[in-house]
Design an enzyme around this catalytic site. Structure first.
Site, PDB file in Angstrom:
ATOM      1  N   THR A  12      -0.229  -5.527  -0.012  1.00 47.42           N
ATOM      2  CA  THR A  12      -1.413  -5.325   1.261  1.00 47.42           C
ATOM      3  C   THR A  12      -2.902  -5.602   1.266  1.00 47.42           C
ATOM      4  O   THR A  12      -2.645  -6.767   0.585  1.00 47.42           O
ATOM      5  CB  THR A  12      -1.760  -3.654   1.318  1.00 47.42           C
ATOM      6  OG1 THR A  12      -0.188  -2.843   0.916  1.00 47.42           O
ATOM      7  CG2 THR A  12      -2.691  -2.686   1.767  1.00 47.42           C
TER       8      THR A  12
ATOM      9  N   GLY B 107      -2.428  -1.986  -2.656  1.00 47.12           N
ATOM     10  CA  GLY B 107      -1.891  -1.285  -4.493  1.00 47.12           C
ATOM     11  C   GLY B 107      -0.733  -0.376  -4.508  1.00 47.12           C
ATOM     12  O   GLY B 107      -0.600   0.409  -4.820  1.00 47.12           O
TER      13      GLY B 107
ATOM     14  N   THR C 284      -1.840  -4.046   6.548  1.00 48.79           N
ATOM     15  CA  THR C 284      -0.326  -4.675   4.790  1.00 48.79           C
ATOM     16  C   THR C 284       0.622  -4.748   6.248  1.00 48.79           C
ATOM     17  O   THR C 284       1.017  -4.570   7.975  1.00 48.79           O
ATOM     18  CB  THR C 284      -0.288  -3.338   4.642  1.00 48.79           C
ATOM     19  OG1 THR C 284       1.005  -3.825   3.396  1.00 48.79           O
ATOM     20  CG2 THR C 284       1.001  -2.344   5.371  1.00 48.79           C
TER      21      THR C 284
HETATM   22  N1  GLY Z   1       2.866  -0.312   2.657  1.00 50.54           N
HETATM   23  C1  GLY Z   1       2.098   0.529   1.784  1.00 50.54           C
HETATM   24  C2  GLY Z   1       0.740   1.605   2.062  1.00 50.54           C
HETATM   25  O1  GLY Z   1       1.058   1.959   3.504  1.00 50.54           O
HETATM   26  O2  GLY Z   1       0.343   2.173   1.491  1.00 50.54           O
END
Ligand code: GLY
Length: 543
Positions: A356, A449, A374
């Site tokens: 992300t 992360g 992300t």
């Molecule tokens: N795709 C990672 C999150 O949204 O936490």
């Protein structure tokens, strides 16, 4: 980087410079955030995006040097531009499908939210025109920029390359002649420049209808994905109320559901209230043990109770209630780890992509904006939509795709995060703004992360607020992570061996792992202005 004026900290230097230039040209923190968001879609394609989604948390509304009472005119905002499940999706769509289908290829994508979110932010709280904030991204896509070492290395990773080469437009863009674009090569993206220019001219209609939408819907049909023209037309970002929680001498705000970030940060923070800490204890076994115990309890709640608040009752009030938190706190022992099985009957834990990106901005007037955005995995679904130049997300994997089976981050989640048409998958993204008690901005925090976002943001905030560490040390110190299941503490390299032995003696299982996060921190240094720290673990910069 120190400055009396504004600062932008981002994971990719060209994009950070775009934000700085917007601030220098008189734009506010939202103008800069929108410009950086579009620029990252060009210069950091692994995570910056038009085809993904994200969250913005901000304390905004303060105009340049007009107010002596900032607390009276700063308002807290939380904008949710998370992807949604396509209208044709079903709760069991991945149960019988190929195992990789929630991660790779067309079926993995939710309806993208970034373009709507960035434009919504600009319309609601920005001061500049679309022309002004999109011009830098269009220029970078059209004229090109030197391919970064970081993106080149990501493209050269064998698993990424094998996956990307399956999709013609992805291969043509990133692997001319079958090889990843070399570091330093002028990387031009004419299709992406055209898409950005359509957004500049037509606003959201330039992306969610017309040419771009037609290309996207056609590619979905061709590749067996579900996103339709109707999905695109109906997508809307949503303003939500941030989660606010106390710090020692002020408060912080972070993202509410469908992110678990704000609730978990508030819970972990509350669970550690009442335990005195001093600077010399940073990194001690007591520090890490108590962090792990607070994180364990909060992740148990996260996995059981949280989901999209427009579809399920997340019981936010209960999770943040004094009774509930007192009960959890009183179950913490300073002498021994509590087994995670005391808090959850689920067999395993959470798993989410760590690819992300986050950026933090403070403008000369003291407005603070935190954005985490992300595609989920690195380069998302790996599918570039032909003719448009942008990658699609694989955010559907953040739903409970196969009940009881861990997702990309090892997170095992509950039924409340099951798939339904129009629903947003649960996230860990935690863009956070820290405040003095008078309501003025003291810091802007965030990192990529997956589930480690929550625990990393907490550790940096705790290091600044409770341990009194410098911003540099707060970001660079070795981090740890506990997510309830699997029942173990993940540690970065760099913790002292004797501390790890003491943690084992407290009955913690210790697992050493790769670097955690790519933090972008801005903090206020009293009369000395602001400092911006871009994580030494990543390739970003602050200007
Ligand atoms: N795709 C990672 C999150 O949204 O936490």
């Amino acid at each position: 980087m120190r400055s009396e004026k504004g600062i932008v900290a981002a994971a990719e230097p060209e994009a950070a410079k775009v934000g700085r230039d917007i601030l220098s040209a008189g734009g506010n923190a939202i103008d800069a955030a929108v410009a950086v968001g579009f620029a990252l879609a060009v210069t950091y394609p692994a995570a910056g995006n038009l085809g993904g989604g994200g969250f913005l948390v901000g304390s905004i509304g303060r105009e340049k040097e007009t107010s002596e009472t900032p607390q009276e005119n700063l308002s807290s905002v939380a904008l949710d531009f998370r992807e949604v499940a396509p209208l044709q999706s079903t709760s069991d769509m991945y149960v019988k499908a190929k195992e990789s289908s929630s991660l790779l290829g067309h079926l993995a994508s939710g309806v993208p939210g970034s373009v709507d979110g960035l434009l919504h932010a600009l319309d609601s709280w920005g001061s500049m025109s679309r022309d002004q904030v999109l011009a830098p991204a269009i220029r970078l896509a059209k004229d090109g920029f030197p391919m970064t070492q970081r993106t080149h290395s990501m493209l050269a990773r064998k698993s990424t390359m094998n996956a990307m080469l399956k999709y013609r437009a992805s291969a043509d863009l990133f692997y001319p002649g079958g090889k990843p674009v070399p570091t330093g090569t002028l990387f031009k993206q004419p299709d992406l420049a055209r898409t950005l220019d359509l957004i500049r001219q037509k606003g959201r209609e330039g992306f969610y209808s017309g040419d771009v939408a037609d290309h996207l819907a056609l590619e979905m049909k061709r590749g067996g994905g579900l996103i339709s023209l109707k999905d695109l037309k109906e997508y809307r970002s949503v303003e939500r109320t941030p989660i606010k929680f106390p710090t020692s001498d002020g408060f912080a705000i972070s993202m509410p559901p469908p992110s678990s970030g704000g609730i978990c940060l508030a819970q972990i923070s509350s669970l550690l209230e009442g335990y005195p800490f001093s600077t010399t204890e940073a990194g001690s076994a007591r520090h890490l043990h108590l962090l792990a115990e607070a994180m364990r309890r909060s992740f148990a709640d996260r996995n059981q109770f949280l989901g999209d608040p427009d579809f399920v009752d997340c019981q936010t009030q209960l999770l943040l209630s004094t009774d509930h938190l007192n009960k959890l706190r009183s179950s913490i022992s300073e002498d021994v780890a509590t087994p995670s099985s005391n808090f959850t009957s689920s067999p395993q834990g959470v798993k989410e992509s760590e690819q992300t990106t986050h950026y933090s901005i403070v403008d000369p007037a003291g407005n603070g904006v935190a954005v985490t955005t992300t595609l989920n995995g690195s380069f998302g679904s790996k599918v570039v939509v032909p003719g448009t130049g942008f990658l699609l997300n694989n955010e559907m994997d953040d739903f409970t795709t196969r009940p009881g089976v861990p997702n990309l981050f090892g997170l095992i989640e509950g039924e409340l995060n099951g798939i339904a048409p129009g629903k947003r998958p649960l996230s860990s993204m935690s863009p956070t703004v820290w405040h003095y008690s008078d309501g003025s901005v003291r810091g802007v925090l965030g990192t990529p992360g997956g589930p480690t976002i929550i625990t990393n943001v907490f550790q940096v905030l705790f290091a600044l607020d409770r341990l009194g560490l410098s911003p540099e040390l707060a970001v660079s110190m070795p981090k740890m992570h506990h997510q309830c299941l699997p029942d173990q503490i993940y540690v970065e390299q760099g913790h002292s061996e004797s501390v790890l032995q003491q943690l084992k003696a407290l009955k913690h299982k210790i697992v050493t792992r790769s670097n955690i996060g790519d933090f972008q921190l801005i903090t206020h240094l009293n009369s000395r202005g602001w400092t911006g720290i871009s994580d030494p673990r990543g390739g970003g910069a602050s200007f």
